[in-house]
Design an enzyme around this catalytic site. Structure first.
Site, mmCIF file in Angstrom:
data_model
loop_
_atom_site.group_PDB
_atom_site.id
_atom_site.type_symbol
_atom_site.label_atom_id
_atom_site.label_comp_id
_atom_site.label_asym_id
_atom_site.label_seq_id
_atom_site.Cartn_x
_atom_site.Cartn_y
_atom_site.Cartn_z
ATOM 1 N N LYS A 275 -12.613 99.717 53.529
ATOM 2 C CA LYS A 275 -14.010 100.152 53.451
ATOM 3 C C LYS A 275 -14.934 98.975 53.732
ATOM 4 C CE LYS A 275 -13.568 103.786 49.926
ATOM 5 N NZ LYS A 275 -14.052 104.900 50.744
ATOM 6 N N ARG A 349 -6.194 112.672 48.449
ATOM 7 C CA ARG A 349 -5.409 113.884 48.729
ATOM 8 C C ARG A 349 -3.911 113.577 48.705
ATOM 9 N NH1 ARG A 349 -8.530 114.376 54.355
ATOM 10 N NH2 ARG A 349 -10.036 113.282 53.031
HETATM 11 N N1 BES Z 1 -13.068 107.907 47.233
HETATM 12 C C1 BES Z 1 -13.483 108.234 48.536
HETATM 13 C C2 BES Z 1 -14.594 109.286 48.571
HETATM 14 C C3 BES Z 1 -15.902 108.869 47.962
HETATM 15 C C4 BES Z 1 -16.901 108.355 48.770
HETATM 16 C C5 BES Z 1 -16.158 109.064 46.627
HETATM 17 C C6 BES Z 1 -18.128 108.010 48.223
HETATM 18 C C7 BES Z 1 -17.371 108.722 46.082
HETATM 19 C C8 BES Z 1 -18.361 108.202 46.880
HETATM 20 C C9 BES Z 1 -12.292 108.783 49.341
HETATM 21 O O1 BES Z 1 -11.055 108.251 49.011
HETATM 22 C C10 BES Z 1 -12.551 108.426 50.756
HETATM 23 O O2 BES Z 1 -12.550 107.281 51.058
HETATM 24 N N2 BES Z 1 -12.751 109.434 51.606
HETATM 25 C C11 BES Z 1 -13.025 109.216 52.965
HETATM 26 C C12 BES Z 1 -12.179 110.169 53.757
HETATM 27 C C13 BES Z 1 -12.135 109.868 55.225
HETATM 28 C C14 BES Z 1 -11.381 108.599 55.482
HETATM 29 C C15 BES Z 1 -11.468 111.033 55.919
HETATM 30 C C16 BES Z 1 -14.503 109.472 53.197
HETATM 31 O O3 BES Z 1 -15.076 110.338 52.532
HETATM 32 O O4 BES Z 1 -15.088 108.773 54.000
HETATM 33 MN MN MN Z 2 -10.611 106.452 50.026
#
Ligand code: BES
Ligand code: MN
Ligand code: ZN
Length: 498
Positions: A275, A349
């Site tokens: 990230k 997931r």
């Molecule tokens: N934990 C994150 C989602 C999230 C984002 C929670 C902001 C709270 C605040 C999750 O694991 C994630 O990173 N999801 C990605 C999925 C993508 C890579 C398909 C996302 O939402 O960008």
């Molecule tokens: Mn994630």
């Protein structure tokens, strides 16, 4: 925890007094009495301030003449006949927020008997509950706060004639508030304090409440073939844990339970699909779903809910070390289905896939609800007011929506369907862990659904937008909200208790 008392004797001569005013301009019985005692001072104050008694609004009278109390708060009660339970909870929260801000140490609330309003015991108990919910504060790491910066509020006493009845109504609510506090503590803690094993250590303390705790470590999960969950854990020095909390309060302890599964990513760096740095600290609360599971189980055990409920927490840290899983890797989940990893940041997931499988195979639940801070996309779709609701069963979704509405933790149903499902088909494996950018929270839910047995009612709550509050509301200071604890407690109470 803020001390709450119910009393049938005269209120304290120090601290704040709190009385209610309805929107038709009449004081509650106790308020009218106080007004008379002070020669109409409150009536004058209300007139001068043009205070209309709108719900949640507060008029403050400082150094009231003829009283030794420091202040009188007049709290608006709106139209008392139309106040919902949640309004009463919010009223208690609003009063408490004000008391915290003005530095009072204690307050005496004079509960009147306004016509048409719910009875005094109910109002006192709900108000006190709202006060507890609002008074939570996470300050254990603040070592340099001066005395005048720390909140001073220690005790709220609610005065009414039938204090025993109020205590009776308050008891289960206090149990829920304790669960909410537990969740908020876990969600607020940084990831160097709360990681899979320390999360489990917190849960173990709850075995005093007759919750049965069991834990699978890496070895046990390897034996079960949980390649999906373990793949996420692979890049971290922290051993993953699958935590199970069992509450069997139904008349028949063997009756099929309700299963509640939580995503417990104790920190989400994204893994090799790292990230960006900005706001990455927020990912300490990527275990919000698991945090709700533990708070819910505590609440159910404390109030001795007459239901069988089993909580599951998939606890993993998503880190990018030399052993970390790579995009392109293919893992085999415990269900036997294979998954091509496209993005290691779509890890929640992957964790839930094996947790959902385990919950169903081991416990044959009558239904499964999962909670997860699963996607940023749900925030794009719904903002931070509603959590996303996905499910394969209209009745279950209806029950959850109704429960959410009554406790002000609202859910908005999102679609599922074959066309979305096809977008996670993989050329190399049974499925891939991300679709294209479109409908990101829906394809995430489709992924989860592939791990739900045919015919088993299932719902998924995407709580990424509601787990952390940027702004305080009546029932929660900014920070961890524990969104989901009160909702699921109500869902169980309304639909699954003997
Ligand atoms: N934990 C994150 C989602 C999230 C984002 C929670 C902001 C709270 C605040 C999750 O694991 C994630 O990173 N999801 C990605 C999925 C993508 C890579 C398909 C996302 O939402 O960008
Ligand atoms: Mn994630
Ligand atoms: Zn995540």
């Amino acid at each position: 925890m803020l001390k709450i008392a119910f009393s049938d004797s005269t209120p304290a001569k120090t601290g704040a007094l709190v009385v209610g005013l309805t929107q038709d301009g009449s004081f509650t019985a106790a308020g009218a009495e106080l007004d008379e005692k002070t020669g109409g001072m409150l009536t004058r104050a209300v007139e001068i301030a043009a205070f209309k008694g709108k719900k949640f609004k507060i008029l403050e009278v400082l150094a009231p003449q003829g009283l030794s109390n420091s202040r009188v708060l007049v709290i608006g009660m709106g139209d008392p006949a139309s106040l919902t339970e949640q309004d009463l909870i919010d009223t208690g929260g609003a009063v408490t927020a004000h008391l915290l801000a003005c530095g009072e140490e204690q307050a005496s609330c004079l509960i009147g008997d306004a016509k048409g309003a719910p009875d005094a015991a109910q109002r006192a108990a709900l108000g006190a509950y709202g006060g507890l919910l609002r008074a939570y504060r996470f300050d254990k790491y603040k070592t340099k706060e001066g005395e005048d910066e720390k909140p001073k509020l220690k005790k709220i006493t609610l005065h009414l004639s039938d204090k025993a009845a109020a205590k009776q109504v308050f008891k289960p609510l206090e149990a829920i508030a304790k669960g909410v506090y537990r969740t908020r503590d876990l969600v607020s803690e940084p990831a160097n304090a709360i990681y899979p094993k320390s999360f489990v250590a917190v849960a173990r303390k709850l075995s005093q409440l007759d919750l049965k705790i069991s834990v699978l470590g890496r070895k046990e999960m390897e034996k079960l073939g949980m390649g999906s969950l373990l793949g996420v854990a692979q890049g971290s020095a922290q051993e993953p844990q699958l935590l199970v909390l069992e509450w069997r309060g139904a008349a028949d302890p063997e009756a099929a339970p309700v299963a509640i599964c939580g995503k417990g990513v104790t920190f989400d760096t994204g893994g090799i699909s790292l990230k960006p740095a900005a706001n990455m600290e927020d990912m300490k609360w990527d275990m919000g779903g698991a945090g709700v599971v533990i708070g819910l189980m505590e609440a159910l055990a404390r109030r001795k809910a007459k239901a069988n409920v089993i909580g599951f927490c998939g606890l993993v840290e998503n880190m990018p070390d030399g052993n970390a899983q790579r995009p392109g890797d293919i893992v085999t989940s415990a269900s036997g289905q294979t998954i091509e990893i496209i993005n290691t940041d779509a890890e929640g997931r992957l964790v839930l896939a094996d947790v959902l499988w385990y919950a169903q195979k081991e416990f044959k639940p009558k239904l499964v609800v999962d909670l997860a801070t699963l996607t940023g996309a749900i925030i794009v779709a719904l903002g931070k007011e509603y959590a996303g609701l996905f499910g394969n069963d209209d009745d279950l979704c209806g029950q959850l929506t109704a429960a959410g509405e009554s406790v002000a933790e609202p859910l908005w149903r999102m679609p599922l369907g074959e066309a979305y499902d096809r977008s996670i088909d993989s050329d190399a494996a049974d499925m891939k862990n991300t679709g294209n950018r479109a409908g990101g929270s829906i394809t995430a839910a489709q992924f989860l659904q592939r791990f739900i047995d045919e015919g088993r009612p299932w719902a998924h709550l995407d709580i990424a937008g509601t787990t952390w509050l940027e702004k305080s509301k009546h029932t929660a200071a900014k920070g961890a909200s524990a969104f989901g604890v009160r909702l699921l407690d109500r869902f169980i109470a309304d639909n699954y208790e003997d």
